[in-house]
Design a protein around this motif. Structure first.
Motif, PDB file in Angstrom:
ATOM      1  N   GLU A 109       0.835  -1.202   0.000  1.00 48.29           N
ATOM      2  CA  GLU A 109       0.000   0.000   0.000  1.00 48.29           C
ATOM      3  C   GLU A 109       0.872   1.257   0.000  1.00 48.29           C
ATOM      4  O   GLU A 109       0.582   2.228  -0.705  1.00 48.29           O
ATOM      5  N   ILE A 110       1.944   1.225   0.764  1.00 40.52           N
ATOM      6  CA  ILE A 110       2.855   2.373   0.814  1.00 40.52           C
ATOM      7  C   ILE A 110       3.528   2.587  -0.538  1.00 40.52           C
ATOM      8  O   ILE A 110       3.603   3.712  -1.038  1.00 40.52           O
ATOM      9  N   ARG A 111       4.000   1.514  -1.152  1.00 42.93           N
ATOM     10  CA  ARG A 111       4.624   1.642  -2.490  1.00 42.93           C
ATOM     11  C   ARG A 111       3.634   2.190  -3.513  1.00 42.93           C
ATOM     12  O   ARG A 111       3.978   3.029  -4.338  1.00 42.93           O
ATOM     13  N   ALA A 112       2.410   1.706  -3.457  1.00 42.52           N
ATOM     14  CA  ALA A 112       1.386   2.181  -4.395  1.00 42.52           C
ATOM     15  C   ALA A 112       1.090   3.662  -4.166  1.00 42.52           C
ATOM     16  O   ALA A 112       0.916   4.422  -5.124  1.00 42.52           O
ATOM     17  N   ALA A 113       1.034   4.070  -2.914  1.00 39.51           N
ATOM     18  CA  ALA A 113       0.767   5.476  -2.593  1.00 39.51           C
ATOM     19  C   ALA A 113       1.901   6.367  -3.082  1.00 39.51           C
ATOM     20  O   ALA A 113       1.672   7.430  -3.664  1.00 39.51           O
ATOM     21  N   PHE A 114       3.151   5.947  -2.847  1.00 38.78           N
ATOM     22  CA  PHE A 114       4.289   6.730  -3.344  1.00 38.78           C
ATOM     23  C   PHE A 114       4.308   6.770  -4.865  1.00 38.78           C
ATOM     24  O   PHE A 114       4.633   7.795  -5.463  1.00 38.78           O
ATOM     25  N   ALA A 115       3.953   5.657  -5.497  1.00 41.03           N
ATOM     26  CA  ALA A 115       3.916   5.635  -6.963  1.00 41.03           C
ATOM     27  C   ALA A 115       2.881   6.644  -7.478  1.00 41.03           C
ATOM     28  O   ALA A 115       3.138   7.362  -8.450  1.00 41.03           O
ATOM     29  N   LEU A 116       1.726   6.708  -6.835  1.00 41.89           N
ATOM     30  CA  LEU A 116       0.695   7.662  -7.237  1.00 41.89           C
ATOM     31  C   LEU A 116       1.181   9.098  -7.068  1.00 41.89           C
ATOM     32  O   LEU A 116       1.060   9.911  -7.987  1.00 41.89           O
ATOM     33  N   THR A 117       1.726   9.430  -5.893  1.00 42.15           N
ATOM     34  CA  THR A 117       2.146  10.815  -5.673  1.00 42.15           C
ATOM     35  C   THR A 117       3.330  11.182  -6.565  1.00 42.15           C
ATOM     36  O   THR A 117       3.430  12.311  -7.032  1.00 42.15           O
ATOM     37  N   LYS A 118       4.205  10.239  -6.841  1.00 45.64           N
ATOM     38  CA  LYS A 118       5.315  10.499  -7.764  1.00 45.64           C
ATOM     39  C   LYS A 118       4.779  10.785  -9.165  1.00 45.64           C
ATOM     40  O   LYS A 118       5.245  11.701  -9.841  1.00 45.64           O
ATOM     41  N   GLN A 119       3.780  10.012  -9.592  1.00 42.71           N
ATOM     42  CA  GLN A 119       3.188  10.245 -10.916  1.00 42.71           C
ATOM     43  C   GLN A 119       2.503  11.607 -10.965  1.00 42.71           C
ATOM     44  O   GLN A 119       2.598  12.321 -11.971  1.00 42.71           O
ATOM     45  N   LEU A 120       1.824  11.995  -9.885  1.00 45.70           N
ATOM     46  CA  LEU A 120       1.195  13.315  -9.843  1.00 45.70           C
ATOM     47  C   LEU A 120       2.257  14.410  -9.970  1.00 45.70           C
ATOM     48  O   LEU A 120       2.071  15.377 -10.716  1.00 45.70           O
ATOM     49  N   CYS A 121       3.372  14.265  -9.259  1.00 45.49           N
ATOM     50  CA  CYS A 121       4.475  15.234  -9.372  1.00 45.49           C
ATOM     51  C   CYS A 121       4.942  15.350 -10.813  1.00 45.49           C
ATOM     52  O   CYS A 121       5.107  16.458 -11.339  1.00 45.49           O
ATOM     53  N   LYS A 122       5.156  14.211 -11.443  1.00 48.99           N
ATOM     54  CA  LYS A 122       5.640  14.216 -12.831  1.00 48.99           C
ATOM     55  C   LYS A 122       4.619  14.860 -13.773  1.00 48.99           C
ATOM     56  O   LYS A 122       4.986  15.652 -14.646  1.00 48.99           O
ATOM     57  N   ASP A 123       3.344  14.532 -13.587  1.00 47.58           N
ATOM     58  CA  ASP A 123       2.292  15.115 -14.431  1.00 47.58           C
ATOM     59  C   ASP A 123       2.256  16.636 -14.290  1.00 47.58           C
ATOM     60  O   ASP A 123       2.159  17.362 -15.281  1.00 47.58           O
ATOM     61  N   PHE A 124       2.309  17.115 -13.047  1.00 47.11           N
ATOM     62  CA  PHE A 124       2.263  18.561 -12.818  1.00 47.11           C
ATOM     63  C   PHE A 124       3.499  19.255 -13.391  1.00 47.11           C
ATOM     64  O   PHE A 124       3.397  20.308 -14.003  1.00 47.11           O
ATOM     65  N   MET A 125       4.665  18.666 -13.182  1.00 47.17           N
ATOM     66  CA  MET A 125       5.891  19.284 -13.704  1.00 47.17           C
ATOM     67  C   MET A 125       5.871  19.346 -15.230  1.00 47.17           C
ATOM     68  O   MET A 125       6.254  20.353 -15.825  1.00 47.17           O
ATOM     69  N   ARG A 126       5.425  18.264 -15.873  1.00 51.08           N
ATOM     70  CA  ARG A 126       5.319  18.284 -17.342  1.00 51.08           C
ATOM     71  C   ARG A 126       4.395  19.410 -17.796  1.00 51.08           C
ATOM     72  O   ARG A 126       4.707  20.147 -18.722  1.00 51.08           O
ATOM     73  N   ARG A 127       3.246  19.519 -17.150  1.00 51.24           N
ATOM     74  CA  ARG A 127       2.274  20.546 -17.533  1.00 51.24           C
ATOM     75  C   ARG A 127       2.827  21.945 -17.274  1.00 51.24           C
ATOM     76  O   ARG A 127       2.681  22.856 -18.092  1.00 51.24           O
ATOM     77  N   MET A 128       3.492  22.133 -16.137  1.00 53.22           N
ATOM     78  CA  MET A 128       4.036  23.446 -15.805  1.00 53.22           C
ATOM     79  C   MET A 128       5.163  23.837 -16.763  1.00 53.22           C
ATOM     80  O   MET A 128       5.236  24.995 -17.203  1.00 53.22           O
ATOM     81  N   LEU A 129       6.007  22.888 -17.126  1.00 57.53           N
ATOM     82  CA  LEU A 129       7.078  23.169 -18.093  1.00 57.53           C
ATOM     83  C   LEU A 129       6.490  23.499 -19.469  1.00 57.53           C
ATOM     84  O   LEU A 129       6.952  24.416 -20.149  1.00 57.53           O
ATOM     85  N   ARG A 130       5.475  22.748 -19.867  1.00 60.08           N
ATOM     86  CA  ARG A 130       4.816  23.022 -21.156  1.00 60.08           C
ATOM     87  C   ARG A 130       4.158  24.407 -21.148  1.00 60.08           C
ATOM     88  O   ARG A 130       4.281  25.169 -22.106  1.00 60.08           O
ATOM     89  N   ASP A 131       3.486  24.744 -20.054  1.00 58.65           N
ATOM     90  CA  ASP A 131       2.829  26.045 -19.973  1.00 58.65           C
ATOM     91  C   ASP A 131       3.852  27.177 -19.988  1.00 58.65           C
ATOM     92  O   ASP A 131       3.631  28.214 -20.598  1.00 58.65           O
ATOM     93  N   ARG A 132       4.984  26.959 -19.311  1.00 59.73           N
ATOM     94  CA  ARG A 132       6.023  27.994 -19.336  1.00 59.73           C
ATOM     95  C   ARG A 132       6.562  28.165 -20.759  1.00 59.73           C
ATOM     96  O   ARG A 132       6.736  29.274 -21.237  1.00 59.73           O
ATOM     97  N   LYS A 133       6.803  27.046 -21.440  1.00 56.35           N
ATOM     98  CA  LYS A 133       7.289  27.096 -22.825  1.00 56.35           C
ATOM     99  C   LYS A 133       6.288  27.796 -23.740  1.00 56.35           C
ATOM    100  O   LYS A 133       6.668  28.525 -24.654  1.00 56.35           O
ATOM    101  N   ASN A 134       4.999  27.597 -23.465  1.00 54.88           N
ATOM    102  CA  ASN A 134       3.951  28.205 -24.289  1.00 54.88           C
ATOM    103  C   ASN A 134       3.608  29.627 -23.861  1.00 54.88           C
ATOM    104  O   ASN A 134       2.670  30.221 -24.381  1.00 54.88           O
ATOM    105  N   GLY A 135       4.341  30.153 -22.874  1.00 54.89           N
ATOM    106  CA  GLY A 135       4.172  31.554 -22.504  1.00 54.89           C
ATOM    107  C   GLY A 135       3.054  31.868 -21.543  1.00 54.89           C
ATOM    108  O   GLY A 135       2.609  33.010 -21.460  1.00 54.89           O
ATOM    109  N   VAL A 136       2.571  30.881 -20.799  1.00 54.40           N
ATOM    110  CA  VAL A 136       1.554  31.157 -19.782  1.00 54.40           C
ATOM    111  C   VAL A 136       2.203  32.095 -18.759  1.00 54.40           C
ATOM    112  O   VAL A 136       3.195  31.737 -18.128  1.00 54.40           O
TER     113      VAL A 136
END
Length: 135
Positions: free
Chosen positions: A86-113
């Motif tokens: 359960e702990i590994r699954a929880a960390f995997a979820l939060t790690k994926q959320l971090c990666k998703d947000f960082m990808r989106r934030m980097l893309r938005d910065r590149k696109n001039g948001v």
């Protein structure tokens, strides 16, 4: 209307498939917002917490500078801290959320948001778990 960092992160929380923040099901809070602080007891998991009350001291070119910093925390709940799966699954979820947000934030910065042009270098991002026993 000018978008603040808090508005931007809240909108990401509303549109992310695993978070799905809504007004009646809170998955986001900004610790600097007095009104939102009251929602801390009503949070649903996974959730995102924005804290922009931190700073760093730097000394480039022998001149002391105070630099404001923001923390973006991705939290989820585990029922049993003795259940390694359960702990590994929880960390995997939060790690994926971090990666998703960082990808989106980097893309938005590149696109001039506008909000992302000035805020992205100021983040400390960390996945965390919440248990019935506390943080």
């Amino acid at each position: 209307m000018k978008t603040t960092l808090s508005d931007y992160i809240e909108q990401l929380c509303r549109t992310h498939k695993d978070i799905m923040h809504q007004d009646d099901e809170m998955h986001f809070t900004d610790l600097a917002d007095e009104e939102q602080n009251g929602y801390a007891q009503k949070m649903h998991y996974p959730c995102v917490v924005l804290d922009d009350g931190d700073f760093d001291m730097r000394e480039p070119d022998k001149q002391l500078q105070l630099v404001d910093k923001s923390s973006l925390m991705f939290l989820t709940h585990v029922r049993d801290t003795g259940d390694a799966n359960e702990i590994r699954a929880a960390f995997a979820l939060t790690k994926q959320l971090c990666k998703d947000f960082m990808r989106r934030m980097l893309r938005d910065r590149k696109n001039g948001v506008p909000v992302m042009r000035c805020f992205l270098p100021l983040f400390y991002i960390k996945p965390q778990l919440y248990t019935d026993a506390g943080w």
